[in-house]
Scaffold this motif. Structure first.
Motif, PDB file in Angstrom:
ATOM      1  N   THR A 162       6.435   1.682  -3.549  1.00 23.02           N
ATOM      2  CA  THR A 162       6.524   3.333  -4.154  1.00 23.02           C
ATOM      3  C   THR A 162       5.079   3.635  -4.085  1.00 23.02           C
ATOM      4  O   THR A 162       4.089   2.923  -4.612  1.00 23.02           O
ATOM      5  CB  THR A 162       6.905   3.020  -5.748  1.00 23.02           C
ATOM      6  OG1 THR A 162       8.093   2.527  -5.824  1.00 23.02           O
ATOM      7  CG2 THR A 162       6.900   4.580  -6.290  1.00 23.02           C
ATOM      8  N   VAL A 163       4.887   4.729  -3.647  1.00 23.77           N
ATOM      9  CA  VAL A 163       3.544   5.531  -3.137  1.00 23.77           C
ATOM     10  C   VAL A 163       2.839   5.742  -4.605  1.00 23.77           C
ATOM     11  O   VAL A 163       3.360   6.290  -5.606  1.00 23.77           O
ATOM     12  CB  VAL A 163       3.840   6.808  -2.380  1.00 23.77           C
ATOM     13  CG1 VAL A 163       2.471   7.433  -2.259  1.00 23.77           C
ATOM     14  CG2 VAL A 163       4.238   6.238  -1.363  1.00 23.77           C
ATOM     15  N   ALA A 164       1.581   5.514  -4.826  1.00 22.92           N
ATOM     16  CA  ALA A 164       0.777   5.535  -6.030  1.00 22.92           C
ATOM     17  C   ALA A 164       1.385   5.163  -7.061  1.00 22.92           C
ATOM     18  O   ALA A 164       1.068   5.347  -8.268  1.00 22.92           O
ATOM     19  CB  ALA A 164       0.871   7.129  -6.313  1.00 22.92           C
ATOM     20  N   ALA A 165       1.926   3.935  -6.955  1.00 21.22           N
ATOM     21  CA  ALA A 165       2.371   3.151  -8.181  1.00 21.22           C
ATOM     22  C   ALA A 165       1.440   1.839  -8.305  1.00 21.22           C
ATOM     23  O   ALA A 165       1.773   1.004  -9.114  1.00 21.22           O
ATOM     24  CB  ALA A 165       3.880   2.579  -7.875  1.00 21.22           C
ATOM     25  N   GLY A 166       0.363   1.558  -7.651  1.00 21.25           N
ATOM     26  CA  GLY A 166      -0.519   0.571  -7.616  1.00 21.25           C
ATOM     27  C   GLY A 166       0.141  -0.705  -7.200  1.00 21.25           C
ATOM     28  O   GLY A 166      -0.336  -1.887  -7.148  1.00 21.25           O
ATOM     29  N   GLU A 167       1.034  -0.515  -6.160  1.00 21.39           N
ATOM     30  CA  GLU A 167       1.535  -1.723  -5.448  1.00 21.39           C
ATOM     31  C   GLU A 167       0.826  -1.883  -3.995  1.00 21.39           C
ATOM     32  O   GLU A 167       1.141  -3.001  -3.543  1.00 21.39           O
ATOM     33  CB  GLU A 167       3.168  -1.420  -5.274  1.00 21.39           C
ATOM     34  CG  GLU A 167       4.123  -0.952  -6.432  1.00 21.39           C
ATOM     35  CD  GLU A 167       5.255  -0.463  -5.947  1.00 21.39           C
ATOM     36  OE1 GLU A 167       5.694  -0.604  -4.734  1.00 21.39           O
ATOM     37  OE2 GLU A 167       6.114  -0.404  -7.052  1.00 21.39           O
ATOM     38  N   VAL A 168       0.070  -1.068  -3.571  1.00 16.63           N
ATOM     39  CA  VAL A 168      -0.645  -1.575  -2.581  1.00 16.63           C
ATOM     40  C   VAL A 168      -2.284  -0.930  -2.454  1.00 16.63           C
ATOM     41  O   VAL A 168      -2.688  -0.348  -3.620  1.00 16.63           O
ATOM     42  CB  VAL A 168      -0.125  -0.837  -1.085  1.00 16.63           C
ATOM     43  CG1 VAL A 168       1.360  -1.170  -0.811  1.00 16.63           C
ATOM     44  CG2 VAL A 168      -0.031   0.560  -1.395  1.00 16.63           C
ATOM     45  N   ILE A 169      -3.068  -1.269  -1.594  1.00 14.39           N
ATOM     46  CA  ILE A 169      -4.445  -0.878  -1.635  1.00 14.39           C
ATOM     47  C   ILE A 169      -4.425   0.652  -1.599  1.00 14.39           C
ATOM     48  O   ILE A 169      -3.616   1.419  -1.193  1.00 14.39           O
ATOM     49  CB  ILE A 169      -5.232  -1.592  -0.719  1.00 14.39           C
ATOM     50  CG1 ILE A 169      -4.706  -1.492   0.634  1.00 14.39           C
ATOM     51  CG2 ILE A 169      -5.415  -3.113  -0.779  1.00 14.39           C
ATOM     52  CD1 ILE A 169      -5.379  -1.709   2.017  1.00 14.39           C
ATOM     53  N   VAL A 170      -5.537   1.073  -2.215  1.00 20.70           N
ATOM     54  CA  VAL A 170      -5.498   2.545  -2.395  1.00 20.70           C
ATOM     55  C   VAL A 170      -5.520   3.348  -1.218  1.00 20.70           C
ATOM     56  O   VAL A 170      -4.940   4.468  -1.036  1.00 20.70           O
ATOM     57  CB  VAL A 170      -6.921   2.972  -3.261  1.00 20.70           C
ATOM     58  CG1 VAL A 170      -7.085   4.492  -3.359  1.00 20.70           C
ATOM     59  CG2 VAL A 170      -6.810   2.054  -4.436  1.00 20.70           C
ATOM     60  N   GLY A 171      -6.273   2.803  -0.249  1.00 20.37           N
ATOM     61  CA  GLY A 171      -6.285   3.634   1.165  1.00 20.37           C
ATOM     62  C   GLY A 171      -4.856   3.766   1.869  1.00 20.37           C
ATOM     63  O   GLY A 171      -4.575   4.392   2.742  1.00 20.37           O
ATOM     64  N   PHE A 172      -4.040   2.574   1.385  1.00 18.96           N
ATOM     65  CA  PHE A 172      -2.716   2.535   2.298  1.00 18.96           C
ATOM     66  C   PHE A 172      -1.921   3.409   1.779  1.00 18.96           C
ATOM     67  O   PHE A 172      -1.076   4.294   2.272  1.00 18.96           O
ATOM     68  CB  PHE A 172      -2.171   1.316   2.248  1.00 18.96           C
ATOM     69  CG  PHE A 172      -1.135   0.932   3.036  1.00 18.96           C
ATOM     70  CD1 PHE A 172      -1.465   0.583   4.443  1.00 18.96           C
ATOM     71  CD2 PHE A 172       0.271   1.065   2.833  1.00 18.96           C
ATOM     72  CE1 PHE A 172      -0.540   0.020   5.287  1.00 18.96           C
ATOM     73  CE2 PHE A 172       1.011   0.705   3.675  1.00 18.96           C
ATOM     74  CZ  PHE A 172       0.648   0.386   5.115  1.00 18.96           C
TER      75      PHE A 172
END
Length: 211
Positions: free
Chosen positions: A108-118
């Motif tokens: 989920t975009v912007a949910a803190g599930e991936v690194i910020v740049g991704f």
């Protein structure tokens, strides 16, 4: 990511597990250490910090290449997306690829599930579009920091570990053994990709928008 120590994700910059903050600091370790599973692999989706915004160090690569749109949707914060990606270092070598695994990464975009740049790399893309995106260490796995190297009490009864072994702290944070002394062990909790600029080629496979 084909790395065993610091991303406890199945990716694949699996962009989902070594929680180093964007500033490169780690919480004070507590308790004992446990030997890590040597088969664990890092994911590009490994979480780098709570923020879900691209920092000033991120640089966009070539213009996105257009593909067929799905209902005109363009990726925005809150969307559930599936993406294929290939992650490379500054020397051009590949450190992780969902394409090699044959399974796209879902998050989920912007949910803190991936690194910020991704998160920043996929915003504004439609299904079928691709983009090459280069991010600074601050927006990837953080800068390398001396503060992430520390000494803990250690006894042989805790685990049979040697210099170079990946271990897991009580709080789930991965680290690598630098020294094994009689009563202590010195650990490095910096992410293995800390301090590195990363480039991702991403392709949007699907977009699901909450009602």
């Amino acid at each position: 990511m084909p790395k065993r120590p610091i991303l406890v994700v199945t990716l694949a910059l699996a962009l989902l597990a070594a929680a180093c903050s964007s500033g490169g600091e780690v919480d004070a370790p507590v308790g004992s250490v446990q030997q890590a599973d040597p088969g664990a692999q890092a994911d590009p989706g490994a979480q780098a910090g709570p923020e879900a915004q691209a920092g000033p160090g991120a640089q966009a690569g070539p213009e996105a290449q257009a593909g067929p749109e799905a209902g005109g949707l363009m990726v925005q914060d809150g969307d559930l997306v599936e993406v294929h990606y290939v992650g490379t270092l500054e020397d051009g070598s590949t450190f992780d690829s969902s394409r090699e695994r044959g399974t796209p990464l879902s998050f989920t975009v912007a949910a803190g599930e991936v690194i910020v740049g991704f998160d920043a790399a996929v915003r504004g893309l439609s299904v079928g579009e691709t983009r090459t995106y280069t991010m600074s260490p601050e927006d990837a796995y953080g800068v390398w920091s001396d503060e992430n190297v520390f000494e803990l009490p250690y006894g042989p009864s805790q685990a049979d570990i040697e210099v170079g072994d990946p271990v897991t702290l009580n709080n789930g944070r991965p680290a690598v053994v630098l020294e094994v002394n009689e009563d202590t062990v010195v650990l490095d909790a910096n992410h293995e990709l800390a301090g590195k600029s990363l480039t991702f080629e991403v392709e949007i496979v699907s977009i699901t928008r909450p009602e």
